[in-house]
Design an enzyme around this catalytic site. Sequence first.
Site, PDB file in Angstrom:
ATOM      1  N   ASP A 279     -20.676  22.715  62.844  1.00 27.17           N
ATOM      2  CA  ASP A 279     -20.368  22.218  64.188  1.00 27.17           C
ATOM      3  C   ASP A 279     -19.026  22.828  64.588  1.00 27.17           C
ATOM      4  O   ASP A 279     -18.342  23.448  63.758  1.00 27.17           O
ATOM      5  CB  ASP A 279     -20.274  20.680  64.192  1.00 27.17           C
ATOM      6  CG  ASP A 279     -19.994  20.113  65.594  1.00 27.17           C
ATOM      7  OD1 ASP A 279     -20.496  20.678  66.588  1.00 27.17           O
ATOM      8  OD2 ASP A 279     -19.241  19.115  65.712  1.00 27.17           O
ATOM      9  N   SER A 280     -18.659  22.622  65.847  1.00 25.69           N
ATOM     10  CA  SER A 280     -17.351  23.089  66.285  1.00 25.69           C
ATOM     11  C   SER A 280     -16.226  22.262  65.650  1.00 25.69           C
ATOM     12  O   SER A 280     -15.146  22.784  65.396  1.00 25.69           O
ATOM     13  CB  SER A 280     -17.241  22.984  67.813  1.00 25.69           C
ATOM     14  OG  SER A 280     -17.498  21.651  68.209  1.00 25.69           O
TER      15      SER A 280
ATOM     16  N   CYS B 177     -24.783  20.600  65.812  1.00 28.17           N
ATOM     17  CA  CYS B 177     -24.098  20.701  67.104  1.00 28.17           C
ATOM     18  C   CYS B 177     -25.184  20.915  68.143  1.00 28.17           C
ATOM     19  O   CYS B 177     -25.985  21.849  68.030  1.00 28.17           O
ATOM     20  CB  CYS B 177     -23.146  21.890  67.064  1.00 28.17           C
ATOM     21  SG  CYS B 177     -22.406  22.276  68.666  1.00 28.17           S
TER      22      CYS B 177
ATOM     23  N   GLU C 285     -12.356  13.548  68.757  1.00 28.56           N
ATOM     24  CA  GLU C 285     -11.453  14.318  67.878  1.00 28.56           C
ATOM     25  C   GLU C 285     -10.141  13.549  67.672  1.00 28.56           C
ATOM     26  O   GLU C 285      -9.482  13.672  66.654  1.00 28.56           O
ATOM     27  CB  GLU C 285     -11.155  15.700  68.486  1.00 28.56           C
ATOM     28  CG  GLU C 285     -12.345  16.662  68.494  1.00 28.56           C
ATOM     29  CD  GLU C 285     -12.675  17.284  67.127  1.00 28.56           C
ATOM     30  OE1 GLU C 285     -11.752  17.451  66.309  1.00 28.56           O
ATOM     31  OE2 GLU C 285     -13.866  17.579  66.899  1.00 28.56           O
TER      32      GLU C 285
ATOM     33  N   CYS D 108     -24.785  14.972  71.708  1.00 28.91           N
ATOM     34  CA  CYS D 108     -23.607  15.687  71.215  1.00 28.91           C
ATOM     35  C   CYS D 108     -23.231  14.953  69.943  1.00 28.91           C
ATOM     36  O   CYS D 108     -23.184  13.711  69.924  1.00 28.91           O
ATOM     37  CB  CYS D 108     -22.459  15.623  72.222  1.00 28.91           C
ATOM     38  SG  CYS D 108     -20.896  16.257  71.558  1.00 28.91           S
TER      39      CYS D 108
ATOM     40  N   HIS E 168     -20.581  14.525  68.482  1.00 27.74           N
ATOM     41  CA  HIS E 168     -19.335  13.748  68.528  1.00 27.74           C
ATOM     42  C   HIS E 168     -19.587  12.321  69.041  1.00 27.74           C
ATOM     43  O   HIS E 168     -18.818  11.408  68.741  1.00 27.74           O
ATOM     44  CB  HIS E 168     -18.313  14.405  69.468  1.00 27.74           C
ATOM     45  CG  HIS E 168     -17.602  15.587  68.883  1.00 27.74           C
ATOM     46  ND1 HIS E 168     -18.199  16.800  68.695  1.00 27.74           N
ATOM     47  CD2 HIS E 168     -16.306  15.729  68.465  1.00 27.74           C
ATOM     48  CE1 HIS E 168     -17.315  17.653  68.175  1.00 27.74           C
ATOM     49  NE2 HIS E 168     -16.161  17.030  68.032  1.00 27.74           N
TER      50      HIS E 168
HETATM   51  N1  DGL Z   1     -20.401  18.458  68.709  1.00 29.50           N
HETATM   52  C1  DGL Z   1     -20.890  19.452  69.601  1.00 29.50           C
HETATM   53  C2  DGL Z   1     -22.221  19.111  70.187  1.00 29.50           C
HETATM   54  O1  DGL Z   1     -22.988  18.417  69.555  1.00 29.50           O
HETATM   55  C3  DGL Z   1     -20.011  20.008  70.666  1.00 29.50           C
HETATM   56  C4  DGL Z   1     -18.631  19.665  70.854  1.00 29.50           C
HETATM   57  C5  DGL Z   1     -17.859  20.777  71.557  1.00 29.50           C
HETATM   58  O2  DGL Z   1     -17.386  21.624  70.832  1.00 29.50           O
HETATM   59  O3  DGL Z   1     -17.800  20.792  72.785  1.00 29.50           O
HETATM   60  O4  DGL Z   1     -22.557  19.562  71.247  1.00 29.50           O
END
Ligand code: DGL
Length: 274
Positions: free
Chosen positions: A16-17, A79, A156, A188, A190
Amino acid sequence: MSLDNRADNRPIGVFDSGIGGITVLRELVKAFPNENYIYLGDTARLPYGSKSPETVRKYSVQNMKYLVSRDVKAIVVACNTASTQVTESMFEGRPVYNVITPGADLAVKKTENKRIAVLGTRATIRAGSYTKKIKELMPEAQVFAQACPLFVPLAEEAWYEDPVTNIIAFRYLQNLKKAEVDTVVLGCTHYPLLKASIRKVFGNYVHLIDSGEAISQELAADFDRDHVKMATNVDKSYLVVALTDHSEQFENLSNELLCTVMTGQIDFETVSVI
Ligand code: DGL
């Protein structure tokens, strides 16, 4: 490769990012505690959600190549933004799992009134992958998509249960609440970290669809079919967390998020994927 033909103790690669994919990893570790894992967090290039499809694709391919160089047996794209740009089911001989298909599947199974909300980054919502997949599976479904770009920095920052997060959640989601959806795809990785604030808006009765839970079910089916061989005889499974930029905040948060599920060792590394 394992010497035992029935087992494959190479790690599962997850990327993931940033911290979001740890919510997926947590579900994987819960479901498959004997596996070894390598988690790649592309912290140097976070966020992906504001980038173009070409850039997200380029970063995703670099990440997958890196994981292959670490000899993973399968790749989990933890992600959603990257999943919209990774369409292949195999990459350099390894099966690839993206989160969109299992998330859409689970949403369609859960909804009763066929009114489904999809939350995601701008890039994910713009790609329209969830809406397309849900409509394919359930043509009569009504899908309401909403980008929530501020959720990623809040996650984050670990503002999981915070008045500021509650206000932002309310602002993004109030119209979806009025649309009377009964199922909300957390599109997402996150966003599961902000479940408490998201629930405050929708109430206790909506189904929140979590990428981690959805993808674990898909991987379990592939283990059963023997498409991926399970790790066995792992005395103590290990996890390597490889970050493209060192971040103490990330290390603390991931330790906190994983300590209840991970019994083995967690090693942190700073790596380059380019
Ligand atoms: N966690 C990532 C997702 O599921 C993206 C977060 C990001 O880097 O913008 O899309």
